[in-house]
Write a protein that holds these residues in place. Structure first.
Motif, PDB file in Angstrom:
ATOM      1  N   GLU A 136      45.980  49.461  29.009  1.00 49.90           N
ATOM      2  CA  GLU A 136      45.861  48.135  29.621  1.00 49.90           C
ATOM      3  C   GLU A 136      46.953  47.245  29.049  1.00 49.90           C
ATOM      4  O   GLU A 136      46.770  46.549  28.066  1.00 49.90           O
ATOM      5  CB  GLU A 136      44.476  47.540  29.369  1.00 49.90           C
ATOM      6  CG  GLU A 136      43.367  48.260  30.114  1.00 49.90           C
ATOM      7  CD  GLU A 136      42.053  47.503  30.096  1.00 49.90           C
ATOM      8  OE1 GLU A 136      41.028  48.091  30.461  1.00 49.90           O
ATOM      9  OE2 GLU A 136      42.056  46.312  29.702  1.00 49.90           O
ATOM     10  N   ILE A 137      48.081  47.262  29.699  1.00 45.43           N
ATOM     11  CA  ILE A 137      49.263  46.556  29.220  1.00 45.43           C
ATOM     12  C   ILE A 137      49.854  45.759  30.365  1.00 45.43           C
ATOM     13  O   ILE A 137      49.399  45.841  31.503  1.00 45.43           O
ATOM     14  CB  ILE A 137      50.313  47.555  28.680  1.00 45.43           C
ATOM     15  CG1 ILE A 137      50.634  48.610  29.751  1.00 45.43           C
ATOM     16  CG2 ILE A 137      49.814  48.216  27.409  1.00 45.43           C
ATOM     17  CD1 ILE A 137      51.732  49.572  29.353  1.00 45.43           C
ATOM     18  N   GLY A 138      50.892  45.000  30.061  1.00 41.87           N
ATOM     19  CA  GLY A 138      51.623  44.295  31.097  1.00 41.87           C
ATOM     20  C   GLY A 138      51.108  42.891  31.337  1.00 41.87           C
ATOM     21  O   GLY A 138      50.438  42.285  30.501  1.00 41.87           O
ATOM     22  N   ILE A 139      51.427  42.382  32.489  1.00 38.95           N
ATOM     23  CA  ILE A 139      51.101  41.015  32.875  1.00 38.95           C
ATOM     24  C   ILE A 139      49.939  41.016  33.867  1.00 38.95           C
ATOM     25  O   ILE A 139      49.911  41.826  34.799  1.00 38.95           O
ATOM     26  CB  ILE A 139      52.329  40.325  33.506  1.00 38.95           C
ATOM     27  CG1 ILE A 139      53.491  40.296  32.518  1.00 38.95           C
ATOM     28  CG2 ILE A 139      51.968  38.911  33.972  1.00 38.95           C
ATOM     29  CD1 ILE A 139      53.215  39.516  31.258  1.00 38.95           C
ATOM     30  N   TRP A 140      49.023  40.071  33.673  1.00 34.17           N
ATOM     31  CA  TRP A 140      47.823  40.011  34.503  1.00 34.17           C
ATOM     32  C   TRP A 140      47.841  38.763  35.374  1.00 34.17           C
ATOM     33  O   TRP A 140      48.252  37.693  34.936  1.00 34.17           O
ATOM     34  CB  TRP A 140      46.581  39.981  33.618  1.00 34.17           C
ATOM     35  CG  TRP A 140      46.448  41.206  32.778  1.00 34.17           C
ATOM     36  CD1 TRP A 140      47.019  41.439  31.559  1.00 34.17           C
ATOM     37  CD2 TRP A 140      45.722  42.385  33.105  1.00 34.17           C
ATOM     38  NE1 TRP A 140      46.683  42.688  31.113  1.00 34.17           N
ATOM     39  CE2 TRP A 140      45.884  43.285  32.032  1.00 34.17           C
ATOM     40  CE3 TRP A 140      44.919  42.758  34.181  1.00 34.17           C
ATOM     41  CZ2 TRP A 140      45.284  44.550  32.020  1.00 34.17           C
ATOM     42  CZ3 TRP A 140      44.327  44.008  34.173  1.00 34.17           C
ATOM     43  CH2 TRP A 140      44.517  44.892  33.105  1.00 34.17           C
ATOM     44  N   GLY A 141      47.327  38.922  36.565  1.00 30.57           N
ATOM     45  CA  GLY A 141      47.097  37.772  37.410  1.00 30.57           C
ATOM     46  C   GLY A 141      45.697  37.243  37.164  1.00 30.57           C
ATOM     47  O   GLY A 141      44.893  37.868  36.482  1.00 30.57           O
ATOM     48  N   GLN A 142      45.397  36.089  37.740  1.00 30.10           N
ATOM     49  CA  GLN A 142      44.029  35.602  37.637  1.00 30.10           C
ATOM     50  C   GLN A 142      43.164  36.447  38.569  1.00 30.10           C
ATOM     51  O   GLN A 142      43.664  37.092  39.459  1.00 30.10           O
ATOM     52  CB  GLN A 142      43.951  34.113  38.004  1.00 30.10           C
ATOM     53  CG  GLN A 142      43.646  33.793  39.449  1.00 30.10           C
ATOM     54  CD  GLN A 142      44.742  34.194  40.411  1.00 30.10           C
ATOM     55  OE1 GLN A 142      45.811  34.608  40.013  1.00 30.10           O
ATOM     56  NE2 GLN A 142      44.457  34.085  41.688  1.00 30.10           N
ATOM     57  N   GLY A 143      41.920  36.496  38.350  1.00 29.14           N
ATOM     58  CA  GLY A 143      41.051  37.368  39.125  1.00 29.14           C
ATOM     59  C   GLY A 143      40.662  36.767  40.462  1.00 29.14           C
ATOM     60  O   GLY A 143      40.761  35.559  40.690  1.00 29.14           O
ATOM     61  N   THR A 144      40.224  37.650  41.338  1.00 27.87           N
ATOM     62  CA  THR A 144      39.641  37.216  42.603  1.00 27.87           C
ATOM     63  C   THR A 144      38.279  37.897  42.738  1.00 27.87           C
ATOM     64  O   THR A 144      38.172  39.108  42.544  1.00 27.87           O
ATOM     65  CB  THR A 144      40.572  37.535  43.789  1.00 27.87           C
ATOM     66  OG1 THR A 144      40.032  36.975  44.990  1.00 27.87           O
ATOM     67  CG2 THR A 144      40.815  39.018  43.982  1.00 27.87           C
ATOM     68  N   LEU A 145      37.267  37.121  43.032  1.00 24.44           N
ATOM     69  CA  LEU A 145      35.896  37.623  43.004  1.00 24.44           C
ATOM     70  C   LEU A 145      35.524  38.274  44.327  1.00 24.44           C
ATOM     71  O   LEU A 145      35.694  37.677  45.398  1.00 24.44           O
ATOM     72  CB  LEU A 145      34.930  36.485  42.689  1.00 24.44           C
ATOM     73  CG  LEU A 145      33.446  36.832  42.664  1.00 24.44           C
ATOM     74  CD1 LEU A 145      33.152  37.860  41.572  1.00 24.44           C
ATOM     75  CD2 LEU A 145      32.618  35.564  42.442  1.00 24.44           C
ATOM     76  N   VAL A 146      35.001  39.473  44.223  1.00 26.66           N
ATOM     77  CA  VAL A 146      34.453  40.191  45.376  1.00 26.66           C
ATOM     78  C   VAL A 146      32.958  40.350  45.160  1.00 26.66           C
ATOM     79  O   VAL A 146      32.529  40.883  44.139  1.00 26.66           O
ATOM     80  CB  VAL A 146      35.113  41.575  45.527  1.00 26.66           C
ATOM     81  CG1 VAL A 146      34.420  42.377  46.631  1.00 26.66           C
ATOM     82  CG2 VAL A 146      36.601  41.430  45.822  1.00 26.66           C
ATOM     83  N   THR A 147      32.185  39.880  46.111  1.00 27.60           N
ATOM     84  CA  THR A 147      30.733  39.987  46.037  1.00 27.60           C
ATOM     85  C   THR A 147      30.237  40.715  47.278  1.00 27.60           C
ATOM     86  O   THR A 147      30.546  40.302  48.401  1.00 27.60           O
ATOM     87  CB  THR A 147      30.076  38.601  45.955  1.00 27.60           C
ATOM     88  OG1 THR A 147      30.610  37.885  44.846  1.00 27.60           O
ATOM     89  CG2 THR A 147      28.560  38.739  45.786  1.00 27.60           C
ATOM     90  N   VAL A 148      29.507  41.792  47.043  1.00 32.52           N
ATOM     91  CA  VAL A 148      29.002  42.604  48.148  1.00 32.52           C
ATOM     92  C   VAL A 148      27.480  42.534  48.152  1.00 32.52           C
ATOM     93  O   VAL A 148      26.839  42.948  47.179  1.00 32.52           O
ATOM     94  CB  VAL A 148      29.466  44.061  48.018  1.00 32.52           C
ATOM     95  CG1 VAL A 148      29.029  44.870  49.251  1.00 32.52           C
ATOM     96  CG2 VAL A 148      30.979  44.142  47.851  1.00 32.52           C
ATOM     97  N   SER A 149      26.935  42.037  49.220  1.00 36.29           N
ATOM     98  CA  SER A 149      25.489  41.939  49.328  1.00 36.29           C
ATOM     99  C   SER A 149      24.932  43.166  50.036  1.00 36.29           C
ATOM    100  O   SER A 149      25.585  43.753  50.899  1.00 36.29           O
ATOM    101  CB  SER A 149      25.099  40.683  50.091  1.00 36.29           C
ATOM    102  OG  SER A 149      25.608  40.730  51.406  1.00 36.29           O
ATOM    103  N   SER A 150      23.721  43.522  49.672  1.00 33.64           N
ATOM    104  CA  SER A 150      23.097  44.717  50.262  1.00 33.64           C
ATOM    105  C   SER A 150      22.348  44.385  51.536  1.00 33.64           C
ATOM    106  O   SER A 150      22.155  43.241  51.886  1.00 33.64           O
ATOM    107  CB  SER A 150      22.142  45.350  49.256  1.00 33.64           C
ATOM    108  OG  SER A 150      21.165  44.413  48.868  1.00 33.64           O
TER     109      SER A 150
END
Length: 121
Positions: free
Chosen positions: A107-121
């Protein structure tokens, strides 16, 4: 090099999403990077979902093979993660990452900010 992830949202199981990872770089530089998508659920370790090398070769976590697809458009300095047939267990914050080192075990390098994925059942 900044990374901007986008495309997350709330969907129902079985639906699809496309995540984008855009890099603010000069032309031709993006081509040099290996790009990865990781995801993380609160309280759990971040996991590698998919990676695409600068030569276009790809890897996937077993849990997403045959459902997710990573690809890149170097002309647009953007990488994508197509998420198909989403399941509730895919719910997580997804992060894009760029590195010069193609060792996906690190786990190296440059990271972006996250984007949330929500999956409903």
């Amino acid at each position: 090099v900044q990374l901007q992830a986008s495309g997350g949202g709330l969907v129902q199981a079985g639906e699809s999403l496309t995540l984008s990872c855009s890099a603010s770089v000069e032309g031709g530089i993006f081509d040099l990077y290996n790009i990865a998508w990781y995801r993380q659920v609160p309280g759990k370790q971040r996991e590698l979902v998919a990676g695409i090398s600068r030569d276009g070769s790809t890897i996937y976590a077993d849990s997403v093979k045959d459902r997710f697809s990573i690809f890149r458009d170097n002309a647009k300095n953007t990488a994508y993660l197509q998420l198909n047939n989403l399941k509730p267990e895919d719910t997580a914050t997804y992060y894009c990452n760029r590195r010069l080192n193609p060792d996906w075990s690190r786990e190296i390098g440059i990271w972006g900010q996250g984007t949330l994925v929500t999956v409903s059942s």
